[in-house]
Design a protein around this motif. Structure first.
Motif, PDB file in Angstrom:
ATOM      1  N   GLU A 209       0.826  -1.203   0.000  1.00 21.20           N
ATOM      2  CA  GLU A 209       0.000   0.000   0.000  1.00 21.20           C
ATOM      3  C   GLU A 209       0.867   1.263   0.000  1.00 21.20           C
ATOM      4  OE1 GLU A 209      -4.013  -1.299   2.323  1.00 21.20           O
ATOM      5  OE2 GLU A 209      -2.213  -1.163   3.573  1.00 21.20           O
ATOM      6  N   ASP A 210       0.234   2.402  -0.295  1.00 19.95           N
ATOM      7  CA  ASP A 210       0.903   3.703  -0.240  1.00 19.95           C
ATOM      8  C   ASP A 210       1.587   3.833   1.118  1.00 19.95           C
ATOM      9  OD1 ASP A 210       1.460   6.476   0.228  1.00 19.95           O
ATOM     10  OD2 ASP A 210       0.015   7.021  -1.321  1.00 19.95           O
ATOM     11  N   PRO A 211       2.896   4.103   1.132  1.00 21.71           N
ATOM     12  CA  PRO A 211       3.630   4.098   2.406  1.00 21.71           C
ATOM     13  C   PRO A 211       3.217   5.197   3.372  1.00 21.71           C
ATOM     14  CG  PRO A 211       5.027   4.882   0.614  1.00 21.71           C
ATOM     15  CD  PRO A 211       3.782   4.347  -0.010  1.00 21.71           C
ATOM     16  N   PHE A 212       2.472   6.205   2.912  1.00 20.89           N
ATOM     17  CA  PHE A 212       2.114   7.316   3.791  1.00 20.89           C
ATOM     18  C   PHE A 212       0.599   7.491   3.919  1.00 20.89           C
ATOM     19  CE2 PHE A 212       6.365   8.255   2.156  1.00 20.89           C
ATOM     20  CZ  PHE A 212       7.056   8.382   3.355  1.00 20.89           C
ATOM     21  N   LYS A 216      -6.756   0.602   4.393  1.00 23.27           N
ATOM     22  CA  LYS A 216      -8.218   0.520   4.438  1.00 23.27           C
ATOM     23  C   LYS A 216      -8.686  -0.931   4.364  1.00 23.27           C
ATOM     24  CE  LYS A 216      -9.397   5.075   2.536  1.00 23.27           C
ATOM     25  NZ  LYS A 216      -8.081   5.677   2.733  1.00 23.27           N
ATOM     26  N   ASP A 217      -7.760  -1.845   4.542  1.00 21.68           N
ATOM     27  CA  ASP A 217      -8.098  -3.262   4.361  1.00 21.68           C
ATOM     28  C   ASP A 217      -7.656  -4.053   5.590  1.00 21.68           C
ATOM     29  OD1 ASP A 217      -9.006  -5.563   3.240  1.00 21.68           O
ATOM     30  OD2 ASP A 217      -7.302  -5.848   1.899  1.00 21.68           O
ATOM     31  N   LEU A 221      -8.786 -11.801   8.662  1.00 19.14           N
ATOM     32  CA  LEU A 221      -8.292 -12.397   9.886  1.00 19.14           C
ATOM     33  C   LEU A 221      -6.773 -12.235   9.996  1.00 19.14           C
ATOM     34  CD1 LEU A 221      -9.281 -14.021  12.358  1.00 19.14           C
ATOM     35  CD2 LEU A 221      -8.746 -16.110  11.089  1.00 19.14           C
ATOM     36  N   GLY A 222      -6.332 -11.509  11.005  1.00 16.34           N
ATOM     37  CA  GLY A 222      -4.906 -11.314  11.226  1.00 16.34           C
ATOM     38  C   GLY A 222      -4.267 -10.299  10.301  1.00 16.34           C
ATOM     39  N   SER A 223      -5.090  -9.528   9.567  1.00 16.13           N
ATOM     40  CA  SER A 223      -4.536  -8.584   8.593  1.00 16.13           C
ATOM     41  C   SER A 223      -3.630  -7.545   9.243  1.00 16.13           C
ATOM     42  CB  SER A 223      -5.664  -7.892   7.828  1.00 16.13           C
ATOM     43  OG  SER A 223      -6.566  -7.249   8.727  1.00 16.13           O
ATOM     44  N   GLN A 224      -3.970  -7.109  10.468  1.00 14.11           N
ATOM     45  CA  GLN A 224      -3.139  -6.089  11.122  1.00 14.11           C
ATOM     46  C   GLN A 224      -1.741  -6.609  11.435  1.00 14.11           C
ATOM     47  OE1 GLN A 224      -5.262  -8.004  12.715  1.00 14.11           O
ATOM     48  NE2 GLN A 224      -4.990  -8.040  14.930  1.00 14.11           N
ATOM     49  N   MET A 225      -1.579  -7.930  11.458  1.00 14.48           N
ATOM     50  CA  MET A 225      -0.287  -8.513  11.800  1.00 14.48           C
ATOM     51  C   MET A 225       0.727  -8.389  10.659  1.00 14.48           C
ATOM     52  SD  MET A 225      -1.857 -11.822  13.754  1.00 14.48           S
ATOM     53  CE  MET A 225      -3.038 -11.575  15.094  1.00 14.48           C
ATOM     54  N   LEU A 226       0.237  -7.991   9.492  1.00 16.63           N
ATOM     55  CA  LEU A 226       1.132  -7.734   8.356  1.00 16.63           C
ATOM     56  C   LEU A 226       1.411  -6.242   8.195  1.00 16.63           C
ATOM     57  CD1 LEU A 226      -0.362 -10.199   5.707  1.00 16.63           C
ATOM     58  CD2 LEU A 226       1.734 -10.487   7.036  1.00 16.63           C
ATOM     59  N   CYS A 227       0.829  -5.429   9.052  1.00 12.61           N
ATOM     60  CA  CYS A 227       0.956  -3.981   8.923  1.00 12.61           C
ATOM     61  C   CYS A 227       2.169  -3.448   9.680  1.00 12.61           C
ATOM     62  CB  CYS A 227      -0.297  -3.296   9.453  1.00 12.61           C
ATOM     63  SG  CYS A 227      -1.715  -3.435   8.356  1.00 12.61           S
ATOM     64  N   ARG A 228       2.691  -2.342   9.165  1.00 11.45           N
ATOM     65  CA  ARG A 228       3.825  -1.667   9.798  1.00 11.45           C
ATOM     66  C   ARG A 228       3.442  -0.210  10.094  1.00 11.45           C
ATOM     67  NH1 ARG A 228       6.959  -5.955   8.419  1.00 11.45           N
ATOM     68  NH2 ARG A 228       6.962  -6.579   6.228  1.00 11.45           N
ATOM     69  N   GLY A 331       6.580  -1.416  17.466  1.00  9.69           N
ATOM     70  CA  GLY A 331       5.810  -0.351  16.823  1.00  9.69           C
ATOM     71  C   GLY A 331       4.413  -0.817  16.526  1.00  9.69           C
ATOM     72  N   ALA A 332       4.222  -1.471  15.382  1.00  9.43           N
ATOM     73  CA  ALA A 332       3.001  -2.196  15.045  1.00  9.43           C
ATOM     74  C   ALA A 332       3.350  -3.683  15.029  1.00  9.43           C
ATOM     75  CB  ALA A 332       2.481  -1.738  13.687  1.00  9.43           C
ATOM     76  N   TRP A 333       2.373  -4.526  14.719  1.00 13.71           N
ATOM     77  CA  TRP A 333       2.657  -5.960  14.667  1.00 13.71           C
ATOM     78  C   TRP A 333       3.839  -6.244  13.738  1.00 13.71           C
ATOM     79  CZ3 TRP A 333       0.582 -10.327  16.973  1.00 13.71           C
ATOM     80  CH2 TRP A 333      -0.518 -10.138  17.810  1.00 13.71           C
ATOM     81  N   GLY A 334       3.878  -5.559  12.615  1.00 10.48           N
ATOM     82  CA  GLY A 334       4.949  -5.772  11.640  1.00 10.48           C
ATOM     83  C   GLY A 334       6.095  -4.792  11.777  1.00 10.48           C
ATOM     84  N   GLY A 335       6.160  -4.103  12.915  1.00  9.07           N
ATOM     85  CA  GLY A 335       7.261  -3.185  13.156  1.00  9.07           C
ATOM     86  C   GLY A 335       7.049  -1.826  12.516  1.00  9.07           C
ATOM     87  N   VAL A 336       8.144  -1.166  12.139  1.00 10.42           N
ATOM     88  CA  VAL A 336       8.138   0.170  11.541  1.00 10.42           C
ATOM     89  C   VAL A 336       8.499   0.049  10.065  1.00 10.42           C
ATOM     90  CG1 VAL A 336       9.210   2.462  11.565  1.00 10.42           C
ATOM     91  CG2 VAL A 336       8.738   1.268  13.731  1.00 10.42           C
ATOM     92  N   ARG A 337       7.715   0.673   9.212  1.00 10.49           N
ATOM     93  CA  ARG A 337       7.940   0.537   7.772  1.00 10.49           C
ATOM     94  C   ARG A 337       9.190   1.312   7.353  1.00 10.49           C
ATOM     95  NH1 ARG A 337       3.404   0.819   2.923  1.00 10.49           N
ATOM     96  NH2 ARG A 337       4.861   0.384   1.221  1.00 10.49           N
TER      97      ARG A 337
END
Length: 738
Positions: A209-212, A216-217, A221-228, A331-337
Motif C-alpha cells: 500500500e501507499d507508504p504514507f 483501508k483493508d 483475519l490477522g490482517s493487522q499482523m502484516l501492517c507496519r 511499533g506495530a505488529w509488523g514493526g516500523v515501515r
C-alpha cells in the motif's frame, strides 16, 4: 535485600555446564527424577505461559520456565530456575526415562559458547511462597538486571476500574465510539478511572500500500499482523477530531448494533475478495474496502486529533484520570515501515526458535513469520520509543499497553542474539517510561518468557499474567464459552507465582454481560490488581459491576496478588476431575479465599493445544479453611496465623460461619461457578462479647472495604471503631456493654 539473600545463601546454588565445542544452542542433561510431584510453568505459545503438573522429568513440557519439586521426606520444596548468563538464555525441556534437559541458547548462529557457570539456579525451602521470594531475591542480586515488585511503584490504575476498547470495536475503534463507551458507564454510576484505547488507533499500512496512507483493508483475519507503522501520530480516524466536537449538543451518536453490522459486512467483503484472488478471478466488480467513521470535519476548523479528544474526554468525565494506548514492542505488529520515519528500519525475516516448535498453533506467529518485522536498528531503540512516547505524552496519554513483546526472539540472528537485542530494546523502553509516563504507566503484554522478566523489569511494574480473555473458542468448540474462562483463571493464578515476583499481575479485561461474567468478576475481585472490562457500548451488567466498583470508580483491592492455595499447587484444577481452584489473598484486616470450579479443559500435550475435557465438566466437592490463607506473606496479617476463631462470610451463599483456624468448611460447586469466602478474625472481648469486621456484604471482596479497625475496653464498655471505604459515613462506632 543483600542481608536477606546472604542469610538464605546456604539454601541456594547456581548450576553451570560445559561442552567440548562452542554452540549457539546446547541441550544438556542435568539429572532425572520420577515418582515425585512437580509444578512447572511452560510456554504454550510464544507469548503465553501456563502451569503443568506431573511426577517425572519426562512429564515436563518444552520451554519450561521453572520447576518446583515436592520433597515430602524433608518437608520441603526445591525450585529449579533457568537463568540468563552472558549472551545466553536457558529453559528446561523433557528427556527420556525421567531425564531433565537444560536448553542454553543465544538465538543467533553467530553467537556461540561452551562454558557456563550460572545458567540455572536451585533453591530449597519449607514454604513454597517464601521459596519463590527468597530464590528470586537471590537471582536479583546475582544478575542485577531487574528489580523485584516490592522495590517498585505500581501504576496508578492498580486500584481502579477501567474500560478497554478492544472487544467493542477491534480495529474499527474511532473517537465517537470511544466517547460513548466511556459515557455509557459513567452516566450509570460506574465511572471508568482509566481508559485503554487498544489496537486500531495507529497509522499503519501494508507493504503493497501507499507508504504514507492508512490501510483501508484491515478486516481479514490477522490482517493487522502484516501492517507496519509509518508515523508515530494517530491515524486519520483520530486525527480529524476537532476540539469540542463531542461536547456539542449535536454531537455524533453511536449505535453499537449498527456498527457491528457494518463490521460484519466488511469481513464478508474481505472474504469474497480473498476467495476470488485465490481462484485467480477478477474482483474489480466488488466495492472498495472502507473505514468505519462517524466524524464530519467542519470547514475552517483546525484538526485537534488525539490531543483534543483526550482534553474533551477529561472535561466531560472528570473521574477519567488515565488514558493508555496500545502499541506493539516493535511499533506495530509488523514493526516500523522502512523509509517512512527518521529511523533506520529494516524488514527482518522472523524465525521461530527450535524450543517453540511444539507450542500451540498461533495465527499471530504464522503472520509474523510471513511478513517479518520492520525492526528499528537496536542502536536507535531509545530514539524510537522517545519519538513515539513523547508525542503521546504531549497529547495527554498517561501510559501504554505494550504488546507482542516476544517477537524479538524471532529477529535476533543479526543482532547479537536474543539477550543483546532484548537489552537494547528494553533499555530504550525503560528510559522512555521514566521520562514520559511517570516511570509506571505501562502494562506489558504477550511477555511471558524469562528473557523479559530478567531483562525488562528494572522499571516496568505491571504485566499481564494470563493469555487473552476469549469470550468464545476461536476454534469453534461451543462449550469453549464456558471452559475457556476457567483456563484463563488457572493461567493467571499459577503464572503469578513467578511473574508476581517482578510485576503486579494484571488479570486482563472481561465482558460484564458474558455468560460467565460473574465467574470472571469473582476472580478479578480478589486478584489484587486493576479491574477493567471490554464491554460493547451500552451492553453492561451494572448490578454485577456494582459488586466490583465503588461510585468513585475505585475498587476494593486486596493487599497481595492472588495465588493458588498450598493444597492446589501440585494438583490440576482443570481436568483431574477432583480439584477445585482455590485462591488466597489478604486485605488490611483479614483474608479472602476464592473457590472456583474450573474443571473441564486444559493442555493436550499430544496435540499441543488446549481443548475440552468434557468428562471433567461436572459438580465438584471441596473444602475451605482459615489456614488456606498464607497470613505470613504480609507483615500486617502475620499475627492472624495464631488467631483462634474466624468469621467465614460466603458471598454467593449469603451466610456466615464461625470457624476455628484448622477447621474446614465443605463446599460443592457446579461447573463454571464460584464462591468468595471472606475470612475475618473474630475478636474476643469476653465470653459474651465477640466481633468480626466482615465489611460490605454487597461487594465481592467485602473485607477489602475495612480500611481501619480498632477496639478498646474501658471497664465494662467496649468501643469498636471501623472505617469503611466507599461509604459517605465511613466511620462506624459500635459501643458494647459487657
Amino acid at each position: 535485600m543483600h542481608k536477606s539473600v546472604d542469610s538464605n545463601a546456604e539454601n541456594g546454588a547456581f548450576l553451570g555446564l560445559s561442552v567440548k565445542d562452542p554452540l549457539d544452542r546446547i541441550l544438556n542433561p542435568i539429572g532425572k527424577f520420577s515418582n515425585r510431584k512437580f509444578l512447572s510453568i511452560f510456554r504454550f505459545k510464544t507469548w503465553w505461559s501456563t502451569m503443568w503438573v506431573g511426577s517425572s522429568g519426562s512429564d515436563l513440557q518444552m520451554e519450561t520456565q521453572l520447576v518446583i519439586l515436592q520433597v515430602p521426606e524433608l518437608n520441603s520444596y526445591v525450585l529449579i530456575l533457568p537463568l540468563i548468563e552472558g549472551n545466553f538464555r536457558s529453559a528446561i525441556h523433557p528427556g527420556n526415562d525421567g531425564e531433565v534437559l537444560l536448553s542454553v541458547e543465544s538465538g543467533s548462529t553467530q553467537v556461540k559458547g561452551n562454558s557456563f557457570t550460572s545458567c540455572a539456579y536451585l533453591h530449597i525451602g519449607n514454604n513454597p511462597y517464601d521459596l519463590m521470594r527468597d530464590a528470586f531475591a537471590a537471582v536479583r542480586v546475582h544478575l542485577g538486571t531487574f528489580r523485584l515488585l516490592e522495590e517498585k511503584k505500581p501504576p496508578k490504575i492498580i486500584d481502579r476500574f477501567g474500560w478497554c476498547t478492544w472487544d467493542a470495536f477491534y480495529l474499527t475503534v474511532e473517537p465517537v465510539g470511544v466517547w460513548h463507551g466511556v459515557k455509557s458507564l459513567a452516566e450509570n454510576g460506574i465511572p471508568p478511572k482509566f481508559l485503554i484505547i487498544d489496537d486500531g488507533w495507529q497509522s499503519i499500512n501494508m507493504d503493497h500500500e501507499d507508504p504514507f496512507q492508512d490501510s483501508k483493508d484491515l478486516t481479514g483475519l490477522g490482517s493487522q499482523m502484516l501492517c507496519r507503522l509509518y508515523r508515530f501520530k494517530e491515524n486519520e480516524k483520530f486525527a480529524k477530531y476537532q476540539a469540542g466536537t463531542m461536547l456539542r449538543p449535536d454531537a455524533p451518536q453511536f449505535d453499537q448494533e449498527n456498527h457491528d453490522n457494518m463490521f460484519k459486512e466488511m469481513i464478508e467483503l474481505a472474504k469474497r475478495k480473498k476467495a476470488l484472488k485465490e481462484a485467480q478471478e477478477d474482483d474489480s466488480a466488488l466495492p472498495e474496502a472502507t473505514v468505519i467513521e462517524y466524524l464530519s470535519e467542519q470547514e475552517g476548523v483546525e484538526r485537534g486529533g488525539l490531543k483534543a479528544l483526550i482534553s474533551d474526554l477529561k472535561k466531560q468525565f472528570p473521574s477519567l484520570d488515565d488514558i493508555y494506548v496500545w502499541h506493539a514492542l516493535c511499533g506495530a505488529w509488523g514493526g516500523v515501515r522502512p523509509g517512512t520515519t527518521h529511523l533506520n528500519s529494516k524488514v527482518t525475516p522472523a524465525k521461530m526458535a527450535a524450543g517453540l516448535e511444539k507450542t500451540m498453533y498461533d495465527l499471530a506467529v504464522v503472520m509474523v513469520e510471513k511478513g517479518g518485522i520492520g525492526l528499528v536498528d537496536p542502536n536507535q531503540a531509545a530514539d524510537y520509543y522517545e519519538a513515539m512516547h513523547s508525542y503521546l505524552a504531549d497529547a495527554g496519554i498517561t501510559g501504554v499497553k505494550v504488546d507482542v513483546i516476544h517477537t524479538l526472539e524471532y529477529v535476533c540472528e543479526e543482532h547479537g542474539g536474543r539477550v543483546q537485542l532484548a537489552k537494547a530494546y528494553y533499555d530504550g523502553l525503560t528510559k522512555s517510561l521514566g521520562k514520559n509516563f511517570d516511570g509506571t504507566g505501562l502494562i506489558a503484554s504477550m511477555e511471558q518468557c524469562n528473557d523479559f522478566f530478567f531483562l525488562a523489569t528494572n522499571q516496568i511494574s505491571m504485566g499481564r499474567v494470563g493469555d487473552d480473555f476469549w469470550f468464545e473458542d476461536p476454534n469453534g468448540d461451543p462449550m469453549g464459552v464456558y471452559w475457556l474462562q476457567g483456563v484463563h483463571m488457572v493461567h493467571c493464578s499459577y503464572n503469578s507465582l513467578w511473574q508476581g515476583q517482578f510485576i503486579q499481575p494484571d488479570w486482563d479485561m472481561f465482558q460484564s454481560d458474558h455468560l460467565c461474567a460473574e465467574f470472571h468478576a469473582g476472580s478479578r475481585a480478589i486478584c489484587g490488581g486493576p479491574v477493567y472490562v471490554s464491554d460493547k457500548v451500552g451492553r453492561h451488567n451494572f448490578d454485577l459491576l456494582r459488586k466490583l466498583v465503588l461510585p468513585d470508580g475505585t475498587i476494593l483491592r486486596c493487599q497481595h496478588y492472588a495465588l493458588p492455595t498450598r493444597d492446589c499447587l501440585f494438583e490440576n484444577p482443570l481436568f483431574d476431575g477432583k480439584t477445585l481452584l482455590k485462591l488466597w489473598n489478604v486485605n488490611k484486616f483479614g483474608g479472602v479465599v476464592g473457590v472456583f470450579n474450573c474443571q473441564g479443559a486444559g493442555w493436550y500435550p499430544e496435540e499441543h493445544k488446549c481443548k475440552a475435557h468434557p468428562e471433567c465438566y461436572k459438580t465438584m466437592p471441596g473444602s475451605v479453611s482459615p489456614d488456606d490463607v498464607e497470613w505470613e506473606q504480609k507483615a500486617f496479617t502475620a499475627k492472624f496465623r495464631n488467631h483462634e476463631l474466624f468469621a467465614f462470610y460466603l458471598h454467593k451463599a449469603g451466610n456466615l460461619h464461625l470457624m476455628k483456624a484448622c477447621e474446614k468448611l465443605d463446599i460443592t460447586l457446579q461447573p463454571s461457578t464460584f464462591e468468595i469466602v471472606t475470612v475475618s478474625p473474630v475478636y474476643k472481648i469476653s465470653e459474651k462479647a465477640k466481633f468480626a469486621a466482615v465489611g460490605l456484604e454487597n461487594m465481592l471482596n467485602s473485607g477489602g472495604a475495612v480500611d481501619f479497625l480498632e477496639h478498646e475496653l474501658d471497664g465494662k464498655t467496649v468501643t469498636v471503631l471501623i472505617k469503611i471505604k466507599g461509604q459517605e459515613n465511613s466511620w462506624l462506632i459500635q459501643v458494647l456493654s459487657l
